[in-house]
Scaffold this motif. Structure first.
Motif, mmCIF file in Angstrom:
data_model
loop_
_atom_site.group_PDB
_atom_site.id
_atom_site.type_symbol
_atom_site.label_atom_id
_atom_site.label_comp_id
_atom_site.label_asym_id
_atom_site.label_seq_id
_atom_site.Cartn_x
_atom_site.Cartn_y
_atom_site.Cartn_z
ATOM 1 N N GLY A 1 -50.750 36.945 -62.105
ATOM 2 C CA GLY A 1 -49.665 37.339 -61.213
ATOM 3 C C GLY A 1 -48.466 37.910 -61.934
ATOM 4 N N LEU B 1 -60.791 41.291 -58.008
ATOM 5 C CA LEU B 1 -59.659 40.438 -58.406
ATOM 6 C C LEU B 1 -58.342 40.951 -57.818
ATOM 7 N N LEU B 2 -58.362 42.181 -57.358
ATOM 8 C CA LEU B 2 -57.179 42.744 -56.697
ATOM 9 C C LEU B 2 -56.657 41.796 -55.618
ATOM 10 N N PHE B 3 -57.583 41.124 -54.952
ATOM 11 C CA PHE B 3 -57.188 40.335 -53.786
ATOM 12 C C PHE B 3 -56.462 39.040 -54.143
ATOM 13 N N LEU B 4 -56.397 38.737 -55.420
ATOM 14 C CA LEU B 4 -55.551 37.608 -55.817
ATOM 15 C C LEU B 4 -54.085 37.948 -55.558
ATOM 16 N N ARG B 5 -53.815 39.241 -55.400
ATOM 17 C CA ARG B 5 -52.432 39.667 -55.161
ATOM 18 C C ARG B 5 -52.069 39.693 -53.676
ATOM 19 N N ALA B 6 -53.032 39.462 -52.837
ATOM 20 C CA ALA B 6 -52.753 39.543 -51.393
ATOM 21 C C ALA B 6 -51.665 38.542 -51.013
ATOM 22 N N GLU B 7 -50.799 38.971 -50.158
ATOM 23 C CA GLU B 7 -49.712 38.071 -49.758
ATOM 24 C C GLU B 7 -49.341 38.318 -48.299
#
Lengths: 165, 205
Positions: A31, A47-53
């Protein structure tokens, strides 16, 4: 977590082989370090979706849905009670029909000895007249075909007030 | 952003146990206090699974009703949040299954990317990542969706996800493996600019 360590751990993260603390640390570094994040995402773009908020819902909205849920729960509770009341009424009607049938067979010439109704049914001590007779609301009469000290007691409900045993 | 964002991992304190006891005794206020703290997180998970905020609220309401009705069956060895998430996730899976035959959501509108020196993936705002996630997650099976969202997006560990989903850790890993594969493929097909290095690697081959 150092960048080097983070990069070493990319395959371990993807294979779910990091322990809880290492995993949390890896995700924190993901992050905060854009360069490491890009390298990790080159390994696996998902892994992009670890940034979803998602923004947190407004407090007012939470309260509105909470109140609606409690209201639904109350409505369902009432509905269940009504439904179970209906079931009880049907069960009472079934008992009445059964009782009438049994009484008819036994006392109105059906010729069936209550003690012989079924081998699985406990024998009922026959008395000259019903031991108890109670008039209830709606023309329901309750008879008891056994002595008071008899453990095996049966009760009949007669709906028709004209009908006497 | 990737910090431990889920209230579900918090430990169950004395305060929460007391609320559970009161709620079991029929105290609606205690129940409200108990669930209020998890509603936002539960809504987020369900909305990500269903891709629809309003439908997600409906599922959250159903989950609360069920939790209230079945509170006597709650095993206090579990975190209350795990139990509530389990109810909500199962309901969301049911809803997703029921509408599985419907058309998938159409891709609508372009992505808002802010001009800067960063790569497209870095520039993409978290809220846009959220939109892409919701769009692509609809292509996963409901179980894959739940496992991926709970572990990868919400940050729960595999054991916790297994408890929420009522399956084994191996099953969770399997769901996530297939979810990753599908998301990777869809992401590269529909948003190749969001996969840093991958295009260059692909071009180099």
């Amino acid at each position: 977590m150092q960048c080097e360590r983070f990069l070493e751990n990319i395959p371990l993260y993807l294979e779910d082989r990091l322990d809880g603390a290492e995993r949390a640390e890896w995700r924190r570094h993901f992050g905060s370090c854009a360069a490491c994040r890009d390298t990790a995402m080159a390994h696996d773009p998902s892994l992009l979706f670890l940034r979803a908020e998602a923004p947190p819902p407004a407090e007012r909205e939470v309260e509105r849905h909470l109140a609606a849920a409690l209201s639904r729960a109350r409505a369902e509770r009432i509905e269940r009670r009504v439904r179970s009341g209906r079931v009880r009424r049907w069960a009472a009607a079934a008992v009445i029909v059964l009782g009438c049938g049994l009484a008819g067979l036994t006392f109105l010439g059906g010729g069936v000895d209550p003690g012989e109704v079924s081998s699985g049914t406990p024998a009922i001590a026959r008395t000259e007249r019903p031991a108890v007779e109670v008039e209830m609301d709606g023309g329901v009469t309750v008879y008891q075909f056994a002595e008071m000290d008899d453990a095996t007691t049966t009760v009949a409900f007669v709906v028709n007030p004209e009908m006497r045993l | 952003m990737v910090t431990a964002r889920l209230e579900v991992v918090s430990t169950m304190g004395d305060d929460e146990q007391a609320l559970v006891r009161s709620a079991r005794a029929g105290d609606e206020d205690a129940f409200a206090a108990l669930v209020r703290r998890y509603m936002g997180g539960l809504h987020r998970v369900v909305a990500r699974m269903l891709g629809d905020d309003e439908e997600a609220w409906d599922v959250v309401q159903m989950a609360l009703v069920r939790a209230w009705q079945k509170l006597d069956r709650y095993d206090s060895r579990w975190r209350f949040s795990t139990w509530l998430y389990r109810i909500g996730t199962n309901l969301a899976i049911d809803v997703a299954r029921a509408r599985a035959s419907r058309e998938r959501a159409h891709e609508a509108g372009g992505l808002r990317v802010v001009a800067s020196q960063e790569t497209p993936a870095q520039r993409l705002e978290a809220s846009e990542v959220e939109r892409v996630l919701r769009r692509l997650a609809l292509g996963l099976s409901p179980q894959q969706r739940a496992a991926f969202i709970l572990r990868e997006v919400e940050g729960l560990d595999t054991a916790e996800v297994a408890r929420v989903m009522g399956c084994s850790a191996a099953t969770v890993r399997n769901h996530i493996f297939h979810a990753r594969k599908a998301l990777r493929s869809e992401l590269l097909r529909r948003y190749p600019e969001l996969a840093p290095g991958r295009q260059e690697a692909d071009h180099a081959v």
